[in-house]
Design a protein around this motif. Structure first.
Motif, PDB file in Angstrom:
ATOM      1  N   PRO A 143       0.926  -0.961  -0.020  1.00  0.00           N
ATOM      2  CA  PRO A 143       0.058   0.093  -0.036  1.00  0.00           C
ATOM      3  C   PRO A 143       0.962   1.373  -0.008  1.00  0.00           C
ATOM      4  CG  PRO A 143      -0.763  -1.514   1.647  1.00  0.00           C
ATOM      5  CD  PRO A 143       0.438  -2.069   1.091  1.00  0.00           C
ATOM      6  N   ILE A 144       2.037   1.233   0.534  1.00  0.00           N
ATOM      7  CA  ILE A 144       3.071   2.230   0.687  1.00  0.00           C
ATOM      8  C   ILE A 144       3.432   2.682  -0.642  1.00  0.00           C
ATOM      9  CG2 ILE A 144       4.979   3.458   1.547  1.00  0.00           C
ATOM     10  CD1 ILE A 144       2.457   2.753   3.615  1.00  0.00           C
ATOM     11  N   PHE A 145       3.611   1.513  -1.421  1.00  0.00           N
ATOM     12  CA  PHE A 145       4.063   1.804  -2.785  1.00  0.00           C
ATOM     13  C   PHE A 145       3.045   2.508  -3.519  1.00  0.00           C
ATOM     14  CE2 PHE A 145       7.826  -1.011  -2.001  1.00  0.00           C
ATOM     15  CZ  PHE A 145       9.042  -0.520  -2.844  1.00  0.00           C
ATOM     16  N   ILE A 146       1.885   2.075  -3.526  1.00  0.00           N
ATOM     17  CA  ILE A 146       0.862   2.442  -4.234  1.00  0.00           C
ATOM     18  C   ILE A 146       0.618   3.890  -3.930  1.00  0.00           C
ATOM     19  CG2 ILE A 146      -1.638   2.395  -4.518  1.00  0.00           C
ATOM     20  CD1 ILE A 146      -0.171   0.360  -6.025  1.00  0.00           C
ATOM     21  N   MET A 147       0.534   4.411  -2.606  1.00  0.00           N
ATOM     22  CA  MET A 147       0.539   5.741  -2.189  1.00  0.00           C
ATOM     23  C   MET A 147       1.223   6.635  -2.763  1.00  0.00           C
ATOM     24  SD  MET A 147       0.161   7.300   1.495  1.00  0.00           S
ATOM     25  CE  MET A 147       2.054   7.182   1.648  1.00  0.00           C
ATOM     26  N   ILE A 148       2.808   6.078  -2.625  1.00  0.00           N
ATOM     27  CA  ILE A 148       3.754   6.965  -3.169  1.00  0.00           C
ATOM     28  C   ILE A 148       3.542   7.318  -4.809  1.00  0.00           C
ATOM     29  CG2 ILE A 148       6.193   7.142  -3.527  1.00  0.00           C
ATOM     30  CD1 ILE A 148       6.486   5.968  -0.818  1.00  0.00           C
ATOM     31  N   PHE A 149       3.143   6.112  -5.575  1.00  0.00           N
ATOM     32  CA  PHE A 149       3.089   6.167  -6.894  1.00  0.00           C
ATOM     33  C   PHE A 149       1.968   7.119  -7.338  1.00  0.00           C
ATOM     34  CE2 PHE A 149       1.341   4.817 -10.986  1.00  0.00           C
ATOM     35  CZ  PHE A 149       2.505   4.561 -11.749  1.00  0.00           C
ATOM     36  N   ILE A 150       0.907   6.715  -6.845  1.00  0.00           N
ATOM     37  CA  ILE A 150      -0.288   7.607  -6.913  1.00  0.00           C
ATOM     38  C   ILE A 150      -0.228   9.209  -6.639  1.00  0.00           C
ATOM     39  CG2 ILE A 150      -2.609   8.242  -6.629  1.00  0.00           C
ATOM     40  CD1 ILE A 150      -3.087   5.054  -6.429  1.00  0.00           C
ATOM     41  N   TRP A 151       0.367   9.434  -5.674  1.00  0.00           N
ATOM     42  CA  TRP A 151       0.633  10.749  -5.033  1.00  0.00           C
ATOM     43  C   TRP A 151       1.588  11.665  -5.946  1.00  0.00           C
ATOM     44  CZ3 TRP A 151      -1.504  13.021  -0.778  1.00  0.00           C
ATOM     45  CH2 TRP A 151      -0.875  14.219  -0.423  1.00  0.00           C
ATOM     46  N   ASN A 152       2.459  10.944  -6.461  1.00  0.00           N
ATOM     47  CA  ASN A 152       3.406  11.662  -7.371  1.00  0.00           C
ATOM     48  C   ASN A 152       2.895  11.957  -8.792  1.00  0.00           C
ATOM     49  OD1 ASN A 152       6.506  11.857  -6.622  1.00  0.00           O
ATOM     50  ND2 ASN A 152       5.664  10.147  -5.493  1.00  0.00           N
ATOM     51  N   TYR A 153       1.646  11.585  -9.137  1.00  0.00           N
ATOM     52  CA  TYR A 153       1.095  11.791 -10.322  1.00  0.00           C
ATOM     53  C   TYR A 153      -0.479  12.302 -10.234  1.00  0.00           C
ATOM     54  CZ  TYR A 153       4.993   8.885 -12.660  1.00  0.00           C
ATOM     55  OH  TYR A 153       6.066   8.837 -12.918  1.00  0.00           O
ATOM     56  N   LEU A 154      -0.775  12.636  -9.231  1.00  0.00           N
ATOM     57  CA  LEU A 154      -2.040  13.120  -9.013  1.00  0.00           C
ATOM     58  C   LEU A 154      -2.197  14.478  -9.440  1.00  0.00           C
ATOM     59  CD1 LEU A 154      -3.263  11.931  -5.433  1.00  0.00           C
ATOM     60  CD2 LEU A 154      -3.824  11.447  -7.724  1.00  0.00           C
ATOM     61  N   ASN A 155      -1.138  15.488  -9.619  1.00  0.00           N
ATOM     62  CA  ASN A 155      -1.123  16.727 -10.248  1.00  0.00           C
ATOM     63  C   ASN A 155      -1.237  16.748 -11.879  1.00  0.00           C
ATOM     64  OD1 ASN A 155      -0.918  17.928  -7.747  1.00  0.00           O
ATOM     65  ND2 ASN A 155       1.335  17.774  -7.843  1.00  0.00           N
ATOM     66  N   TYR A 156      -0.989  15.350 -12.501  1.00  0.00           N
ATOM     67  CA  TYR A 156      -1.034  15.277 -13.749  1.00  0.00           C
ATOM     68  C   TYR A 156      -2.682  14.958 -14.316  1.00  0.00           C
ATOM     69  CZ  TYR A 156       4.029  15.458 -13.950  1.00  0.00           C
ATOM     70  OH  TYR A 156       5.139  15.787 -13.713  1.00  0.00           O
ATOM     71  N   PHE A 157      -3.490  14.614 -13.437  1.00  0.00           N
ATOM     72  CA  PHE A 157      -4.844  14.139 -13.675  1.00  0.00           C
ATOM     73  C   PHE A 157      -5.502  15.656 -14.037  1.00  0.00           C
ATOM     74  CE2 PHE A 157      -5.643  10.272 -10.741  1.00  0.00           C
ATOM     75  CZ  PHE A 157      -4.546   9.805 -11.272  1.00  0.00           C
ATOM     76  N   ASN A 158      -6.493  15.464 -14.977  1.00  0.00           N
ATOM     77  CA  ASN A 158      -7.133  16.333 -15.402  1.00  0.00           C
ATOM     78  C   ASN A 158      -8.332  16.933 -14.208  1.00  0.00           C
ATOM     79  OD1 ASN A 158      -9.877  15.304 -16.064  1.00  0.00           O
ATOM     80  ND2 ASN A 158      -8.773  14.340 -17.770  1.00  0.00           N
TER      81      ASN A 158
END
Length: 356
Positions: A267-282
């Protein structure tokens, strides 16, 4: 056990990589640079809510077509991919916890009361031979529907926060408490605590998720995010995420392994991965997942009713397995949201009528 230890090894490799190459790292925090509530946590909860539905859809498909190994292994892969969901819920629930007046009143209105009503209704619908003792047992341990265990689990953490709040927030003790909670979580995941706990308590044991709760408290006490993530960190996150995806495919398709909800590292890997790319979501996607995250408890309590009634309908009847999966996912997320909107609209009209 092997998956847990593998995750710890990969996490160690990731930390060494960041340290050796002096790569900056953005730590999630409850406020953004404008000192407003960080909505990315609501988006994370939206991902987690959809993930919980995906876990239950796998059981739904397996119920009707256990012999269709290709489809079942694919739904199992999606289910395993979503196993970060409950830990992320625990973590994000802890982030905004504050000891203040009306603490339990808020929990009663928004969690305990809905859970009580849905548990009683679910018991009357799902079971035939009614028993008050059985209802009380199911209510306490969250057994009316399988996913209901999350509510008594969460309530234990709310109580723990009140009791240990002064200790958990001491800066000098934070690293040691975090390390201790991680160790307890791993030991619990390996099953070493089961012999010391009542069997009924295993499913709602706080030791299965205590690291995520303590981590959430730590994140919640930070002031603001530094926003120093780099392209190198995003690249490394992609590499490690890809490794996990490959491992998930192997575990799901070759071994048919159904992972647990409470692994510590994944879950920590997933959180870090999603967190780093959330700003790219429209904005539309971000707002959609944020709304799902805000309505997550309501969806969480209502969707088991939908999936329960759907067990009388073959998912393949919805234009085959692919469209059957998509339709089931949309129905189990969309229908609770629609009901939530209707209820909120009704409340608004009722209040407006009273004011006039």
């Amino acid at each position: 056990m092997e998956w847990e230890l593998l995750g710890i090894i990969l996490a160690g490799m990731l930390l060494l990589t960041y340290n050796c190459f002096k790569i900056p790292f953005e730590m999630p925090s409850p406020t953004d640079v404008k000192e407003k509530r960080e909505i990315r946590f609501d988006i994370l909860r939206g991902f987690a809510m959809i993930g919980i539905v995906m876990i239950h859809i796998h059981s739904y498909f397996q119920f009707f077509h256990p012999a269709d190994t290709f489809i079942i292994h694919n739904t199992l892969f999606l289910s395993n991919l979503a196993r970060f969901s409950v830990p992320i819920f625990i973590l994000t629930s802890a982030i905004f916890l504050r000891k203040k007046e009306g603490y339990w009143i808020s929990k009663f209105k928004h969690l305990i009361l809905p859970y009580t009503l849905f548990s009683i209704l679910g018991y009357l619908i799902k079971y035939k031979n009614y028993s008050l003792n059985e209802l009380i047992e199911f209510y306490i341990f969250g057994k009316v529907f399988t996913p209901f265990y999350f509510v008594p689990l969460l309530l234990q953490f709310y109580l723990l926060f009140l009791l240990l709040n002064p200790i958990l927030l001491q800066k000098k003790l934070k690293p040691w408490i975090l390390l201790l909670s991680f160790s307890i979580n791993v030991i619990s995941n390996l099953g070493l605590l089961n012999q010391f706990l009542p069997e009924q308590y295993h499913s709602i044991s706080i030791f299965n998720y205590i690291f995520f709760f303590v981590l959430g408290i730590n994140i919640g006490s930070t002031k603001k995010s530094s926003s120093i993530s780099s392209d190198k960190s995003k690249y490394i996150n992609v590499v490690f995420f890809t490794i996990f995806i490959v491992l998930l495919i192997l575990f799901s398709h070759l071994y048919g392994t159904d992972l647990k909800n409470h692994h510590t590292i994944y879950p920590i890997f997933i959180m870090i991965f999603i967190w780093n790319y959330l700003n790219y979501f429209n904005s539309f996607i971000a707002n959609l997942f944020s709304y799902i995250g805000n309505q997550s408890i309501f969806i969480f309590l209502l969707h088991p009713f939908i999936i329960h009634f759907m067990h009388s309908i073959d998912p393949y009847s919805f234009a085959g397995p692919f469209f059957g999966y998509i339709f089931t996912l949309l129905l189990n997320v969309g229908l609770p949201i629609l009901i939530s909107i209707i209820i909120q609209k009704g409340k608004f009209l009722y209040r407006s009528h009273r004011l006039t």
